[in-house]
Design a protein around this motif. Structure first.
Motif, PDB file in Angstrom:
ATOM      1  N   LEU A 105      29.593   0.392  44.163  1.00 23.75           N
ATOM      2  CA  LEU A 105      30.582   1.426  44.489  1.00 23.75           C
ATOM      3  C   LEU A 105      29.861   2.486  45.317  1.00 23.75           C
ATOM      4  O   LEU A 105      28.922   3.119  44.842  1.00 23.75           O
ATOM      5  N   GLN A 106      30.282   2.657  46.553  1.00 20.68           N
ATOM      6  CA  GLN A 106      29.681   3.653  47.443  1.00 20.68           C
ATOM      7  C   GLN A 106      30.529   4.928  47.353  1.00 20.68           C
ATOM      8  O   GLN A 106      31.660   4.952  47.805  1.00 20.68           O
ATOM      9  N   VAL A 107      29.955   5.970  46.768  1.00 20.40           N
ATOM     10  CA  VAL A 107      30.674   7.236  46.561  1.00 20.40           C
ATOM     11  C   VAL A 107      30.128   8.257  47.542  1.00 20.40           C
ATOM     12  O   VAL A 107      28.949   8.616  47.484  1.00 20.40           O
ATOM     13  N   LYS A 108      30.977   8.723  48.432  1.00 20.54           N
ATOM     14  CA  LYS A 108      30.557   9.670  49.465  1.00 20.54           C
ATOM     15  C   LYS A 108      30.899  11.098  49.053  1.00 20.54           C
ATOM     16  O   LYS A 108      31.906  11.345  48.387  1.00 20.54           O
ATOM     17  N   SER A 109      30.066  12.032  49.496  1.00 18.96           N
ATOM     18  CA  SER A 109      30.322  13.448  49.220  1.00 18.96           C
ATOM     19  C   SER A 109      31.122  14.085  50.351  1.00 18.96           C
ATOM     20  O   SER A 109      31.237  15.304  50.434  1.00 18.96           O
ATOM     21  N   SER A 110      31.689  13.244  51.196  1.00 18.97           N
ATOM     22  CA  SER A 110      32.534  13.725  52.288  1.00 18.97           C
ATOM     23  C   SER A 110      33.686  12.754  52.468  1.00 18.97           C
ATOM     24  O   SER A 110      33.700  11.666  51.876  1.00 18.97           O
ATOM     25  N   LYS A 111      34.644  13.154  53.268  1.00 23.90           N
ATOM     26  CA  LYS A 111      35.718  12.230  53.623  1.00 23.90           C
ATOM     27  C   LYS A 111      36.158  12.561  55.040  1.00 23.90           C
ATOM     28  O   LYS A 111      35.971  13.678  55.527  1.00 23.90           O
ATOM     29  N   SER A 112      36.727  11.565  55.684  1.00 21.95           N
ATOM     30  CA  SER A 112      37.164  11.774  57.062  1.00 21.95           C
ATOM     31  C   SER A 112      38.361  10.885  57.346  1.00 21.95           C
ATOM     32  O   SER A 112      38.654   9.942  56.615  1.00 21.95           O
ATOM     33  N   GLY A 113      39.040  11.217  58.416  1.00 18.74           N
ATOM     34  CA  GLY A 113      40.196  10.468  58.832  1.00 18.74           C
ATOM     35  C   GLY A 113      40.511  10.847  60.265  1.00 18.74           C
ATOM     36  O   GLY A 113      39.717  11.533  60.917  1.00 18.74           O
ATOM     37  N   PRO A 114      41.672  10.457  60.726  1.00 21.68           N
ATOM     38  CA  PRO A 114      42.044  10.838  62.090  1.00 21.68           C
ATOM     39  C   PRO A 114      42.081  12.364  62.209  1.00 21.68           C
ATOM     40  O   PRO A 114      42.763  13.045  61.453  1.00 21.68           O
ATOM     41  N   ASN A 115      41.294  12.884  63.100  1.00 18.90           N
ATOM     42  CA  ASN A 115      41.287  14.320  63.430  1.00 18.90           C
ATOM     43  C   ASN A 115      40.716  15.225  62.346  1.00 18.90           C
ATOM     44  O   ASN A 115      40.986  16.431  62.366  1.00 18.90           O
ATOM     45  N   TYR A 116      39.988  14.703  61.381  1.00 21.61           N
ATOM     46  CA  TYR A 116      39.338  15.603  60.424  1.00 21.61           C
ATOM     47  C   TYR A 116      38.095  14.970  59.811  1.00 21.61           C
ATOM     48  O   TYR A 116      37.973  13.759  59.730  1.00 21.61           O
ATOM     49  N   LYS A 117      37.190  15.836  59.411  1.00 19.03           N
ATOM     50  CA  LYS A 117      36.002  15.433  58.660  1.00 19.03           C
ATOM     51  C   LYS A 117      35.735  16.559  57.684  1.00 19.03           C
ATOM     52  O   LYS A 117      35.781  17.738  58.050  1.00 19.03           O
ATOM     53  N   PHE A 118      35.467  16.201  56.436  1.00 16.74           N
ATOM     54  CA  PHE A 118      35.324  17.204  55.394  1.00 16.74           C
ATOM     55  C   PHE A 118      34.182  16.840  54.467  1.00 16.74           C
ATOM     56  O   PHE A 118      34.058  15.686  54.059  1.00 16.74           O
ATOM     57  N   LYS A 119      33.341  17.809  54.124  1.00 18.10           N
ATOM     58  CA  LYS A 119      32.272  17.609  53.145  1.00 18.10           C
ATOM     59  C   LYS A 119      32.529  18.549  51.974  1.00 18.10           C
ATOM     60  O   LYS A 119      32.743  19.736  52.161  1.00 18.10           O
ATOM     61  N   TYR A 120      32.516  17.983  50.768  1.00 14.87           N
ATOM     62  CA  TYR A 120      32.691  18.797  49.569  1.00 14.87           C
ATOM     63  C   TYR A 120      31.519  19.763  49.432  1.00 14.87           C
ATOM     64  O   TYR A 120      30.390  19.426  49.771  1.00 14.87           O
TER      65      TYR A 120
END
Length: 161
Positions: free
Chosen positions: A60-75
Motif C-alpha cells: 500500500l503506497q500512502v502519499k502525504s500529498s494528492k493531485s489531480g487536474p489543475n491542483y496539487k496539495f501536500k498535507y
C-alpha cells in the motif's frame, strides 16, 4: 470504480471501525475540508483523513500529498491527526499518525514478505492495525493515559478532565 466511490467506501469502513472501538464519529459534508472524519471519545476529538488504496505488488503506497487536474496539495502539520488507510482489496484498516506520514513524501506498507526476503527497514502493514499505537505516536502516551483516566472517572461518577 470511480475514485469518489472508493473514498466513500473507505470513509464508511473507517467510521464503522471507529464506532466499533467506542468512538462517536462525525462525517464531513461537501468534500471541501482536508478532514474526512472527526471521532470523539471522552470529549477528546481526533481528525482523520481517509485514504482508500488498492495494493500494488502487495504494497500500500500512502502519499502525504494528492493531485489531480489543475491542483496539487501536500498535507501539512496540524491539518489532520491520523491517516486512516483502507485496503480496498483486503478489506482492512490501517492507522498512521500524521507525524509519521508527513515526515516523508510516501510511506509503503508491505502486506507480505517480499521475494528478496528483506525484513529490515520494512514498514509491515500488520504493525499499523492498532489505532492506539498511531494515537500514541501522534499525541504521546500521556494523552492516552488521560483518556483511560477519564473513562475510569466516568465509571466512578466523577467528572472527566
Amino acid at each position: 470504480m470511480h475514485s469518489k466511490n472508493k473514498g466513500n467506501i473507505g470513509e464508511l469502513c473507517a467510521a464503522k471501525e471507529l464506532s466499533r472501538l467506542g468512538y462517536n464519529v462525525f462525517r464531513e459534508l461537501g468534500d471541501l475540508s482536508k478532514i474526512d472524519l472527526i471521532a470523539e471519545k471522552d470529549l477528546k476529538l481526533i481528525r482523520f483523513q481517509v485514504k482508500a488504496i488498492t495494493p500494488t505488488k502487495e504494497v500500500l503506497q500512502v502519499k502525504s500529498s494528492k493531485s489531480g487536474p489543475n491542483y496539487k496539495f501536500k498535507y501539512q502539520d496540524n491539518m489532520v491527526d491520523i491517516f486512516s488507510i483502507y485496503d480496498l482489496e483486503n478489506d482492512k484498516i490501517y492507522w498512521i499518525s500524521s507525524n509519521e506520514l508527513l515526515a516523508k513524501s510516501m510511506l509503503s506498507l508491505r502486506l507480505v514478505i517480499p521475494k528478496n526476503n528483506q525484513y529490515y527497514n520494512v514498514n509491515w502493514a500488520k504493525n499499523y492495525f492498532d489505532l492506539n499505537i498511531a494515537l500514541e505516536k501522534q499525541f504521546g502516551s500521556e494523552w492516552l493515559k488521560n483518556i483511560a483516566d477519564d473513562v475510569a472517572k466516568a465509571k466512578d461518577g466523577s467528572t472527566p478532565s
